[in-house]
Each structure stands twice: as C-alpha cells, then as structure tokens.
Design an enzyme around this catalytic site. Sequence first.
Site, PDB file in Angstrom:
ATOM      1  N   ARG A  30       0.573   3.728  -3.200  1.00 52.77           N
ATOM      2  CA  ARG A  30       0.244   5.091  -3.070  1.00 52.77           C
ATOM      3  C   ARG A  30       1.158   6.215  -2.856  1.00 52.77           C
ATOM      4  NH1 ARG A  30      -5.741   3.851  -0.340  1.00 52.77           N
ATOM      5  NH2 ARG A  30      -5.645   1.516  -0.334  1.00 52.77           N
ATOM      6  N   ASP A  33      -4.725  -9.731  -8.509  1.00 49.26           N
ATOM      7  CA  ASP A  33      -4.828  -8.852  -9.530  1.00 49.26           C
ATOM      8  C   ASP A  33      -3.476  -8.065 -10.159  1.00 49.26           C
ATOM      9  OD1 ASP A  33      -4.669  -7.511  -7.064  1.00 49.26           O
ATOM     10  OD2 ASP A  33      -6.568  -6.597  -7.067  1.00 49.26           O
ATOM     11  N   THR A  74      -0.718   0.860 -10.291  1.00 47.29           N
ATOM     12  CA  THR A  74      -2.030   0.098  -9.968  1.00 47.29           C
ATOM     13  C   THR A  74      -2.988   1.064  -9.337  1.00 47.29           C
ATOM     14  OG1 THR A  74      -3.113  -2.018  -9.242  1.00 47.29           O
ATOM     15  CG2 THR A  74      -1.389  -1.134  -8.041  1.00 47.29           C
ATOM     16  N   GLU A  82     -12.198   0.306 -10.338  1.00 49.47           N
ATOM     17  CA  GLU A  82     -11.820  -0.775 -11.208  1.00 49.47           C
ATOM     18  C   GLU A  82     -12.862  -0.589 -12.649  1.00 49.47           C
ATOM     19  OE1 GLU A  82     -11.962  -1.452  -8.041  1.00 49.47           O
ATOM     20  OE2 GLU A  82      -9.860  -1.583  -7.727  1.00 49.47           O
ATOM     21  N   GLU A 110       0.781  -1.275   0.178  1.00 48.94           N
ATOM     22  CA  GLU A 110      -0.091   0.191  -0.056  1.00 48.94           C
ATOM     23  C   GLU A 110       0.591   1.186  -0.100  1.00 48.94           C
ATOM     24  OE1 GLU A 110      -3.146   0.288  -0.678  1.00 48.94           O
ATOM     25  OE2 GLU A 110      -3.990  -1.946   0.049  1.00 48.94           O
TER      26      GLU A 110
HETATM   27  C1  DMJ Z   1      -6.141   0.497  -5.190  1.00 52.84           C
HETATM   28  O1  DMJ Z   1      -5.727   0.668  -4.122  1.00 52.84           O
HETATM   29  C2  DMJ Z   1      -5.457  -0.360  -6.176  1.00 52.84           C
HETATM   30  O2  DMJ Z   1      -6.143  -0.322  -7.427  1.00 52.84           O
HETATM   31  C3  DMJ Z   1      -5.094  -1.777  -5.814  1.00 52.84           C
HETATM   32  O3  DMJ Z   1      -4.430  -2.209  -6.854  1.00 52.84           O
HETATM   33  C4  DMJ Z   1      -6.424  -2.333  -5.608  1.00 52.84           C
HETATM   34  N1  DMJ Z   1      -7.351  -1.739  -4.873  1.00 52.84           N
HETATM   35  C5  DMJ Z   1      -7.517  -0.556  -4.817  1.00 52.84           C
HETATM   36  C6  DMJ Z   1      -8.992   0.246  -5.193  1.00 52.84           C
HETATM   37  O4  DMJ Z   1      -9.826  -0.423  -5.498  1.00 52.84           O
END
Ligand code: DMJ
Length: 570
Positions: free
Chosen positions: A201, A330, A550, A464, A197
Amino acid sequence: MLIRPQKSASPTSFRLTEKFILLLVFSAFITLCFGAIFFLPDSSKLLSGVFFHSSAVETNTRTGPDGGDSGITAPPGPPGTNPWTPRPETDGPKSESSSKLILLFNSFRLSPPLPPCQMMKHAWDSYRRFAWGSNELRPVSKQGHSSNLFGSIKGATIVDALDTLYIMEMFEEFDVATEWVEKNLDFNVNAEVSVFEVNIRFVGGLLSAYYLSGKEVFRRKAVELGEKLLPAFKTPTGIPWALLNLKSGIGRNWPWASGGSSILAEYGTLHLEFMHLSKLSGNPEFAQKVMNIRKVLNRLDKPQGLYPNYLNPNSGQWGQHHVSVGGLGDSFYEYLLKAWLMSDKTDEEGKKMYYDALQAIETNLMRKSSNGLTYIAEWKGGLLEHKMGHLTCFAGGMIALGADGAPSDKTGHQMEQAAEIARTCHESYARTALKLGPEAFRFDGGVEAIATRQNEKYFILRPEVIETYMYMWRFTHDPKYREWGWEAVQALEQHCKVEGGYSGIRDVYASTPNHDDVQQSFYLAETLKYLYLLFSDDDHLPFDHWVFNTEAHPLPVIRKDKTDRPNEVE
Ligand code: DMJ
C-alpha cells in the site's frame, strides 16, 4: 384478384388544420427530448464528461509528455518519467468502444448509479471530511479508523488513493494529498507494522504516484520506507519476518502462522516494489533481498509441484502443507508472472516458476462443479477443501494476463480457464440477495458458489472480482464483463453507499445491508480504479507499459535497453 394498394396521402394533400396539429406534436416531442437531457440524473450526464476522459487521455498515454499537444502542463518530473500525461477532453469523435459503452449505459438509464469517478469523489470527500490523516474511514460513525497493520504510520487511504486520484484526473484532490504526504507522512515511528501491507500500500502507492506525477517527494519517501523495511530480512534464510518494529528493526512472525512461519503471499509479494526501489535508489540491496527469496524457494522440494503457504524463516523448511491461491498464497503467484512482465520479459526464472506453479494448480486444485462451474479449491495435506475465496477470484485476471506467454500452445486453454473463473466469481455475486460476493463460497453439501458459513458471508469492498472483469474485458471485449461490472456498481451504490462514504456489509444474503462501518483503503486504490479502467479505452494505462502491483498501483515496465537512466520508464 389483385388489390391495388391505396395511394398514400402526400404531405401537400394535408389540410391546414392537420398540418398545424402535426407541427404541434413535433415541437412537443423536441421539447421533451431537450427536457429529458436536463432532467436526467447526474450520472447519465457524466457519461459524456468525466467518465469518458479516458478516451482523450489514451492518445497521450502512448505519446508521452513529448508527444502531447494539449496545452496542459504535465506534472514536472525527470525527462521521460511520465508516459501517462493527461490532456483535456476534446469534442472529437469517441472511439468505437466508448460509443458502445454509451449504448450500454443508455440501457441502464432507468436507475443509473454513479460512475466510478463520482464514487471516488464521494469516498474521498467523505474520508477527507471525517477521517483526514487516519488510515481509514468509518463511514457510518463518520470518524477515523486505524488498523494495527500499519502500526502508527498514518494516512493509508491518502497514499493508497494517490494514483487513482491522478488517473481519474482529480488533480485538486491529488495536490491536497501530495501536500499531506510532504508535511505529515512519517515513518519514524516506534511501532510494529505488517511488512507486506506497508509494502503493497505505502511503497507501492508512493512508487506509482512518483511514476505518474514525477514528483520527487514520492520517490524519496518510497526509498526511505523501503530502507526501513530492510531489517525484516535479517533471518537465517533471508526469508523476511511478517512483522517489523520500524524503530528497533526487530521482526517476528504472526503467532498463529504454523510454528512461527513466514507466509507465502507476504514474503512473496515484495518483488515488484523492491526491484523498482533498487532502480530508483541505485541501491542493489533491495533487488538482492527479493532475488534471494527465489533462491530459497527453488532449493526446496514442492509437494506435487505446489507451494505451501507456510515457510519457517529459521530452518528454511515448509510449515503446514496448506496450499491456496486465495488468502495466504494469492499474490505470490501474481508476482511471479508480473516480475517477468515488468522485466520486459527478461526474468526467465520468474516466468518458469509461474507457469510451472499454474500447471500444478490446474492439476491439483482446479475443479469443475457438477453444474459446470470451474473453481480453485484449497489443498490441505493432500485433501481438497472445496471452497473458493473472494481473494482467489483475482486468478481469472492473472491467468488471462499470462495466457499470451503460456508454453506449449496453452494460450487458448488458459483464456478459457480465466473466462470460466470469471463466470464462477460472477455467479458468487449473482446468487446473493445484495448482488455482492461473499468472502468465501463453497462447492459441497449440495451448494455451488454460495457461502454456507456465517463467518464467510461478509463483503468488505474487495476488488478481485472487478479486477478479473477488467482484465477479461481488455483481452476479449466481450460486453458481458462491462455488464457484470455495472451490476457491481449498482450494488455498491445501492447497498454500500452511505452518507459518510462506502461501507462493507456483514451478510450479503440478508435482504437489507448491515454495514460493518469500514471504508477499506483498497476500495479507493483498487476497486474504484479497476472499475474505472473496466470502462476506459484499452490504451489507458496499457498492459505493455504498466504492471499493476497487488494493490493496483501501476508500475512501469523496466525496459531492458534503458538501464543507464534509472528514471526512464519508456
Ligand atoms: C488488497 O490489499 C490486495 O489486493 C492484497 O493482495 C489482497 N487483498 C486486498 C484486497 O482484497
């Protein structure tokens, strides 16, 4: 018999009173038109303003700072670092797609919600007012919210939102956020954080802010944080721990994760950021750490060619055989494809791993419901669970993004798959009361694309589905993707917007929303950014220059012929 048509009266044959009445009607009509413009709701007026800035920006996206003639000073930065420099809107002709969009919006004029820039303003202003410096906002109780994912690092929303503010040209807000980062963003904390995370982020957010603005503080902070994450790789295999104490450098895994395993979507979602950290710092260690993860994975046998979600960092063996393209798996697949794209298509290993994995997913996990909805199921020790997560919906966009490079003439086939997944995910929204998608939906027990368990009915402002619409729009220009995106905008405005920001919802099948009181930082980083890009012109952050991490933080493609100038992205 031929009937002779009546001769129509010529204007000159009108009597004076008739002319006067006509004039009156005509001027009343003109007055009404002007009046309508002034009394239209704000969002409609915005259509010709903030929202279409992208068409002005796009010109410079390609030309970069040297090619700009706008008179606006680009944010300072090393030469060539800022290929995306905004310029003010001109009165010049709108592009064809913008004009189509105006028509699209006109058709929604009766109840127009706010477009993404205004949504961003409300989300940001509320965070600033009620939760400044906290990680996230509680929009109903109007206070800060801190998740333990970030330990005692603060300001997740600020760092996650930086590039969205910049891209939407909210420069005053961007400057305030920059000042907060300079003065307050502190990684010298004695606390345990989620490596994944914090990477997607904070490191991702800082890297994007650096590449967009050229401000050195972001590069410095990104590298500083990257160095703090390196001890996570101190395991017998080099597969990193999920959790790390930033002060002591001691790591561990989530206690619930299959006998102390590391998680595929966590250790497999460091690659893009770490390659950029090496490039920006000159320290090869970051790149070596993530390349080693590939080595470990490539030595292992994969059941049916699939990657289980759990891997023990001590033994280097798979844990429980659970495979998912949603939660826990994912973004590992996403980063294989994007590593290849971000390397200017030189990372052949990443490319092969991605297309091989996708083939195994197609064979073993992708299924069609009896009414023709394509979905990606989960796999548990060889058995399928016919459930698809909201998180899995990103796969439509990923498959579309990779279709062009697909081997064996599979481009068309993969585009079809991507479109089918987009349709299924749209159905998961359309079949709810609030027109927002549940956390997971099922294809069993007589239902299709509907959540059946109470604990899967929530919506937490996730991006998503909109992400997939955005990719599908860019690759097909089928207007339905913008219409679907607009449906989501309307639902967000109607059900998630509260006075103090935007909130998630506990049950999307209930007729009135029960708010969860959290404005997730990814709502600003991803959901609103993808919505904005969905309604922008195509060469606004073009895919051949930028790859989104992501968390939707754009990172520039590292050009193969520019290795001698670490900051140069074009
Ligand atoms: C985000 O923090 C990122 O996209 C992560 O890969 C998975 N999910 C959350 C949002 O849903």
